[in-house]
Scaffold this active site. Structure first.
Site, PDB file in Angstrom:
ATOM      1  CB  CYS A  79      -0.983  -0.067   1.169  1.00 36.49           C
ATOM      2  SG  CYS A  79      -2.471   0.873   0.838  1.00 36.49           S
ATOM      3  CG  HIS A 171      -3.085  -2.915   4.202  1.00 36.01           C
ATOM      4  ND1 HIS A 171      -2.180  -2.315   5.038  1.00 36.01           N
ATOM      5  CD2 HIS A 171      -3.700  -1.917   3.527  1.00 36.01           C
ATOM      6  CE1 HIS A 171      -2.239  -0.998   4.889  1.00 36.01           C
ATOM      7  NE2 HIS A 171      -3.162  -0.734   3.977  1.00 36.01           N
ATOM      8  CD  GLU A 173      -0.329  -5.091   6.398  1.00 32.34           C
ATOM      9  OE1 GLU A 173      -0.279  -5.640   5.283  1.00 32.34           O
ATOM     10  OE2 GLU A 173      -0.634  -3.899   6.555  1.00 32.34           O
TER      11      GLU A 173
HETATM   12  N1  GLN Z   1      -3.559   6.472   0.852  1.00 35.88           N
HETATM   13  C1  GLN Z   1      -2.336   6.204   1.533  1.00 35.88           C
HETATM   14  C2  GLN Z   1      -1.174   6.999   0.931  1.00 35.88           C
HETATM   15  O1  GLN Z   1      -1.356   7.640  -0.033  1.00 35.88           O
HETATM   16  C3  GLN Z   1      -2.019   4.723   1.499  1.00 35.88           C
HETATM   17  C4  GLN Z   1      -3.058   3.966   2.268  1.00 35.88           C
HETATM   18  C5  GLN Z   1      -2.563   2.734   2.934  1.00 35.88           C
HETATM   19  O2  GLN Z   1      -1.351   2.494   3.058  1.00 35.88           O
HETATM   20  N2  GLN Z   1      -3.508   1.965   3.412  1.00 35.88           N
HETATM   21  O3  GLN Z   1      -0.101   6.964   1.411  1.00 35.88           O
END
Ligand code: GLN
Length: 191
Positions: A79, A171, A173
């Site tokens: 992410c 994610h 995890e």
């Molecule tokens: N939207 C977040 C970002 O731009 C990422 C979201 C996440 O890691 N769940 O960093």
């Protein structure tokens, strides 16, 4: 025993730590350059990529971490961690990050926190579908040279690998499935 670092600035650090320990890895939170010496690979967790990027600059960790990964240290970004790895960001290409993977990423492209969802993904090399949690997830808009797509969701890659680097829009995890951590630890990290 392999020691896998987790970028310890912000975000879902403990969840990755618990998962790695449950599959028999040592873990270490990476907060400064010297922490890089004792790890065999690193996970860049989800969280907020803008604050992680700033902290990486302030702490002096950005450059040593970039060099270590560029030289071959295995890295898995999930992410926000994927955003840190991306060479190109659609919208704000100036955001501080490692910028090492040949992917074009658009932040928050799967919607707001309220649009979060869980789905099962067919992943290359795995017999069973793997669960994936998407939270304000970045979307991969394009992949460049050397990038292999391991899983897609609605026509967009969501799990990709480029040599020693792997990145997921989601994610892993936050599920109880340890398969991707196992894949990273066993197939990508060596002691
Ligand atoms: N939207 C977040 C970002 O731009 C990422 C979201 C996440 O890691 N769940 O960093």
């Amino acid at each position: 025993m392999k020691t896998i670092g987790i970028l310890g600035i912000q975000g879902a650090i403990e969840e990755h730590e618990a998962m790695l320990q449950s599959i028999g890895c040592n873990t270490r939170w990476v907060k400064e350059a010297k922490d890089l010496r004792s790890i065999d690979g690193i996970i860049l967790p989800g969280g907020e990529s803008t604050s992680m990027g700033k902290q990486l600059e302030w702490s002096g960790l950005m450059e040593p971490l970039r060099k270590a990964i560029a030289k071959g240290m295995p890295a898995f970004g999930t992410c926000a961690g994927m955003i840190l790895l991306a060479k190109e960001l659609e919208g704000n290409n100036l955001q501080s990050r490692l910028g090492l993977m040949n992917i074009v990423v658009k932040r928050n492209a799967y919607g707001s926190q309220l649009d979060s969802f869980v789905t099962d993904l067919k992943v290359k090399g795995f017999a069973q579908p793997l669960p994936a949690v998407f939270i304000r997830a970045p979307r991969i808009e394009a992949c460049g040279e050397g990038v292999e797509t391991l899983a897609s969701y609605k026509e967009h890659p969501v799990l990709v690998r480029q040599g020693n680097m792997m990145a997921a829009s989601f994610h892993p995890e936050l599920t109880d499935c340890t398969e991707l951590h196992r894949y990273f630890a066993e197939q990508m990290v060596s002691e």
